[in-house]
Design a protein around this motif. Sequence first.
Motif, PDB file in Angstrom:
ATOM      1  N   ALA A 144       0.798  -1.206   0.035  1.00  0.00           N
ATOM      2  CA  ALA A 144       0.100   0.109   0.033  1.00  0.00           C
ATOM      3  C   ALA A 144       0.952   1.285   0.126  1.00  0.00           C
ATOM      4  CB  ALA A 144      -0.984   0.036   1.220  1.00  0.00           C
ATOM      5  N   SER A 145       0.371   2.231  -0.526  1.00  0.00           N
ATOM      6  CA  SER A 145       1.084   3.490  -0.280  1.00  0.00           C
ATOM      7  C   SER A 145       1.404   3.903   1.191  1.00  0.00           C
ATOM      8  CB  SER A 145       0.418   4.552  -1.013  1.00  0.00           C
ATOM      9  OG  SER A 145       0.521   5.954  -0.444  1.00  0.00           O
ATOM     10  N   PRO A 146       2.772   4.128   1.445  1.00  0.00           N
ATOM     11  CA  PRO A 146       3.007   4.540   3.036  1.00  0.00           C
ATOM     12  C   PRO A 146       2.053   5.675   3.293  1.00  0.00           C
ATOM     13  CG  PRO A 146       5.005   4.127   1.571  1.00  0.00           C
ATOM     14  CD  PRO A 146       3.836   4.209   0.581  1.00  0.00           C
ATOM     15  N   GLU A 147       1.848   6.470   2.354  1.00  0.00           N
ATOM     16  CA  GLU A 147       1.210   7.902   2.660  1.00  0.00           C
ATOM     17  C   GLU A 147      -0.173   7.286   3.159  1.00  0.00           C
ATOM     18  OE1 GLU A 147       4.367   8.772   0.397  1.00  0.00           O
ATOM     19  OE2 GLU A 147       2.765   7.625  -0.072  1.00  0.00           O
ATOM     20  N   LEU A 148      -0.867   6.444   2.539  1.00  0.00           N
ATOM     21  CA  LEU A 148      -2.222   5.824   3.040  1.00  0.00           C
ATOM     22  C   LEU A 148      -2.089   5.164   4.271  1.00  0.00           C
ATOM     23  CD1 LEU A 148      -5.126   5.368   2.072  1.00  0.00           C
ATOM     24  CD2 LEU A 148      -4.561   3.445   1.155  1.00  0.00           C
ATOM     25  N   SER A 149      -1.220   4.465   4.541  1.00  0.00           N
ATOM     26  CA  SER A 149      -0.975   3.485   5.659  1.00  0.00           C
ATOM     27  C   SER A 149      -0.617   4.540   6.960  1.00  0.00           C
ATOM     28  CB  SER A 149       0.312   2.741   5.817  1.00  0.00           C
ATOM     29  OG  SER A 149       0.012   1.787   4.621  1.00  0.00           O
ATOM     30  N   GLN A 150       0.083   5.638   6.721  1.00  0.00           N
ATOM     31  CA  GLN A 150       0.383   6.646   7.666  1.00  0.00           C
ATOM     32  C   GLN A 150      -0.766   7.347   7.920  1.00  0.00           C
ATOM     33  OE1 GLN A 150       2.651   6.746   9.653  1.00  0.00           O
ATOM     34  NE2 GLN A 150       4.331   6.072   8.838  1.00  0.00           N
ATOM     35  N   LYS A 151      -1.821   7.674   6.903  1.00  0.00           N
ATOM     36  CA  LYS A 151      -3.144   8.337   6.989  1.00  0.00           C
ATOM     37  C   LYS A 151      -4.040   7.634   8.222  1.00  0.00           C
ATOM     38  CE  LYS A 151      -6.896  10.670   4.548  1.00  0.00           C
ATOM     39  NZ  LYS A 151      -7.437  11.169   3.235  1.00  0.00           N
ATOM     40  N   VAL A 152      -3.961   6.145   7.934  1.00  0.00           N
ATOM     41  CA  VAL A 152      -4.705   5.331   9.074  1.00  0.00           C
ATOM     42  C   VAL A 152      -4.170   5.267  10.246  1.00  0.00           C
ATOM     43  CG1 VAL A 152      -5.353   2.748   9.264  1.00  0.00           C
ATOM     44  CG2 VAL A 152      -5.402   3.471   6.898  1.00  0.00           C
ATOM     45  N   ALA A 153      -2.923   5.470  10.491  1.00  0.00           N
ATOM     46  CA  ALA A 153      -2.141   5.499  11.616  1.00  0.00           C
ATOM     47  C   ALA A 153      -2.525   6.600  12.456  1.00  0.00           C
ATOM     48  CB  ALA A 153      -0.808   5.071  11.712  1.00  0.00           C
ATOM     49  N   ALA A 154      -2.496   7.804  11.509  1.00  0.00           N
ATOM     50  CA  ALA A 154      -2.689   9.035  12.157  1.00  0.00           C
ATOM     51  C   ALA A 154      -3.946   9.340  12.633  1.00  0.00           C
ATOM     52  CB  ALA A 154      -2.443  10.267  11.209  1.00  0.00           C
ATOM     53  N   PHE A 155      -5.091   8.741  11.823  1.00  0.00           N
ATOM     54  CA  PHE A 155      -6.631   8.835  12.272  1.00  0.00           C
ATOM     55  C   PHE A 155      -6.835   8.217  13.706  1.00  0.00           C
ATOM     56  CE2 PHE A 155     -10.693   7.228  12.536  1.00  0.00           C
ATOM     57  CZ  PHE A 155     -11.656   8.125  11.815  1.00  0.00           C
ATOM     58  N   LEU A 156      -6.239   6.924  13.796  1.00  0.00           N
ATOM     59  CA  LEU A 156      -6.172   6.250  15.037  1.00  0.00           C
ATOM     60  C   LEU A 156      -5.575   6.852  16.004  1.00  0.00           C
ATOM     61  CD1 LEU A 156      -5.905   2.501  13.427  1.00  0.00           C
ATOM     62  CD2 LEU A 156      -8.147   3.677  14.250  1.00  0.00           C
ATOM     63  N   ARG A 157      -4.652   7.484  15.942  1.00  0.00           N
ATOM     64  CA  ARG A 157      -3.876   8.222  17.057  1.00  0.00           C
ATOM     65  C   ARG A 157      -4.675   9.330  17.552  1.00  0.00           C
ATOM     66  NH1 ARG A 157       1.076   7.271  13.709  1.00  0.00           N
ATOM     67  NH2 ARG A 157       2.205   5.633  14.783  1.00  0.00           N
ATOM     68  N   GLU A 158      -5.466   9.884  16.441  1.00  0.00           N
ATOM     69  CA  GLU A 158      -6.364  10.935  16.967  1.00  0.00           C
ATOM     70  C   GLU A 158      -7.389  10.741  17.681  1.00  0.00           C
ATOM     71  OE1 GLU A 158      -7.158  12.713  13.021  1.00  0.00           O
ATOM     72  OE2 GLU A 158      -4.964  13.643  12.514  1.00  0.00           O
ATOM     73  N   ARG A 159      -7.761   9.164  17.389  1.00  0.00           N
ATOM     74  CA  ARG A 159      -9.014   9.013  18.402  1.00  0.00           C
ATOM     75  C   ARG A 159      -8.250   8.490  19.787  1.00  0.00           C
ATOM     76  NH1 ARG A 159     -13.708   8.247  15.704  1.00  0.00           N
ATOM     77  NH2 ARG A 159     -13.733   9.844  14.110  1.00  0.00           N
ATOM     78  N   GLY A 160      -6.996   8.727  19.855  1.00  0.00           N
ATOM     79  CA  GLY A 160      -6.711   8.363  21.203  1.00  0.00           C
ATOM     80  C   GLY A 160      -6.090   6.981  21.491  1.00  0.00           C
ATOM     81  N   TYR A 161      -5.582   6.218  20.319  1.00  0.00           N
ATOM     82  CA  TYR A 161      -5.186   4.820  20.289  1.00  0.00           C
ATOM     83  C   TYR A 161      -3.446   4.714  20.090  1.00  0.00           C
ATOM     84  CZ  TYR A 161     -10.123   3.364  19.690  1.00  0.00           C
ATOM     85  OH  TYR A 161     -11.409   3.269  19.797  1.00  0.00           O
ATOM     86  N   SER A 162      -2.777   3.839  20.960  1.00  0.00           N
ATOM     87  CA  SER A 162      -1.482   3.604  20.375  1.00  0.00           C
ATOM     88  C   SER A 162      -1.359   2.892  19.063  1.00  0.00           C
ATOM     89  CB  SER A 162      -0.576   3.289  21.790  1.00  0.00           C
ATOM     90  OG  SER A 162      -1.492   1.943  21.890  1.00  0.00           O
ATOM     91  N   VAL A 163      -0.482   3.323  18.199  1.00  0.00           N
ATOM     92  CA  VAL A 163      -0.434   2.781  17.096  1.00  0.00           C
ATOM     93  C   VAL A 163       1.084   2.387  16.700  1.00  0.00           C
ATOM     94  CG1 VAL A 163      -0.969   2.989  14.445  1.00  0.00           C
ATOM     95  CG2 VAL A 163      -2.580   4.066  16.199  1.00  0.00           C
ATOM     96  N   GLU A 164       1.244   1.241  16.218  1.00  0.00           N
ATOM     97  CA  GLU A 164       2.815   0.900  15.620  1.00  0.00           C
ATOM     98  C   GLU A 164       2.368   0.853  14.047  1.00  0.00           C
ATOM     99  OE1 GLU A 164       5.625   0.601  16.875  1.00  0.00           O
ATOM    100  OE2 GLU A 164       5.081   0.651  19.106  1.00  0.00           O
ATOM    101  N   TYR A 165       3.510   0.877  13.638  1.00  0.00           N
ATOM    102  CA  TYR A 165       3.328   0.558  11.971  1.00  0.00           C
ATOM    103  C   TYR A 165       4.640  -0.326  11.377  1.00  0.00           C
ATOM    104  CZ  TYR A 165       3.903   2.171   7.038  1.00  0.00           C
ATOM    105  OH  TYR A 165       4.218   2.413   5.578  1.00  0.00           O
ATOM    106  N   ASN A 166       3.938  -1.400  10.917  1.00  0.00           N
ATOM    107  CA  ASN A 166       4.780  -2.497  10.447  1.00  0.00           C
ATOM    108  C   ASN A 166       5.695  -3.312  11.572  1.00  0.00           C
ATOM    109  OD1 ASN A 166       4.287  -2.882   7.751  1.00  0.00           O
ATOM    110  ND2 ASN A 166       5.241  -0.772   7.383  1.00  0.00           N
ATOM    111  N   TYR A 167       5.138  -3.072  12.823  1.00  0.00           N
ATOM    112  CA  TYR A 167       5.895  -3.805  14.071  1.00  0.00           C
ATOM    113  C   TYR A 167       4.962  -3.915  15.017  1.00  0.00           C
ATOM    114  CZ  TYR A 167       8.802  -4.508  18.022  1.00  0.00           C
ATOM    115  OH  TYR A 167       9.386  -5.392  19.113  1.00  0.00           O
TER     116      TYR A 167
END
Length: 299
Positions: free
Chosen positions: A214-237
Amino acid sequence: MSTVLRIINSRYPSTTSAPGEALLSSFEGSTPVVLDSPHSGTFYPDDFRFVCDAAILRRAEDTHVEKLYDFAADLGVAWVEAHFPRSYLDANRNTTELDVGLLDGAWPEPVETDPEVLSKVRLGKGLIWKYTDEGIPIYDRLLGVQEIQQRIALCWKPYHEAVSSAIDAAHSRHGYSIHLNCHSMPAVAGSHATDLPGLVHADFVVGDRDGSTASPELSQKVAAFLRERGYSVEYNYPYKGVELVRRYGKPAEHRHSIQLEVNRKRYMNEETLELHDGADDLRRDLKDLVQMLVDTDPR
């Protein structure tokens, strides 16, 4: 229905109503987004013949993931769901990821040789599981070659055909597709679950195999959305994504596949498998996330 299956379904109600029901279900969407849940199945076929404790084996499931995304049809999002358990056959593994030591005869098909891919096979977590996450043997017998071929024919092939068809249809309609491969993970990794036993997991892990599915920009958009909701998020780990994103994610062709793992502690009791109050908030946030993806053109 076998005695064991009756016990499982009475203590832990299944998503299926009868043994004769289909081993997967799916419905078409109208948007560019496709969701699939390969590991939430709770229909244990009679020919499984496992010997470990059923309650322990059920902890292998991505229990209730299908409930977390039950809004898919309302959003016009395609959905594919396995009803067979991942410990019977893991649709998120390639058919080459097979421990031939489990078999009572010679396997006639190619098998994986890549040491990194084989790490999960060595843990007993290949296409056909050998051990539970706690390292408990699932079988007290060798499995027949035809038995495994039948599982592939009845479970793996139809599941992959359904996911592939849903992605093709979404891409044909819109010129791009966004595939979210939906999973859950235990709060703490088991001894035979990964190469990192005892790891305390974040609330979410977003995986795109280092930007290859997937586009890393799209994946990071998903991660950023979840962090804005207060969740802790890891990327590829510690999870980068496995076969379903590897096989169908082709960002150069505007086919984006992301594996999304959610920590089970956010929505259920890991011992009793019962949903708790957090499930409603999590489902709301996931619905908003998927709606964001519906409204996103990653081209």
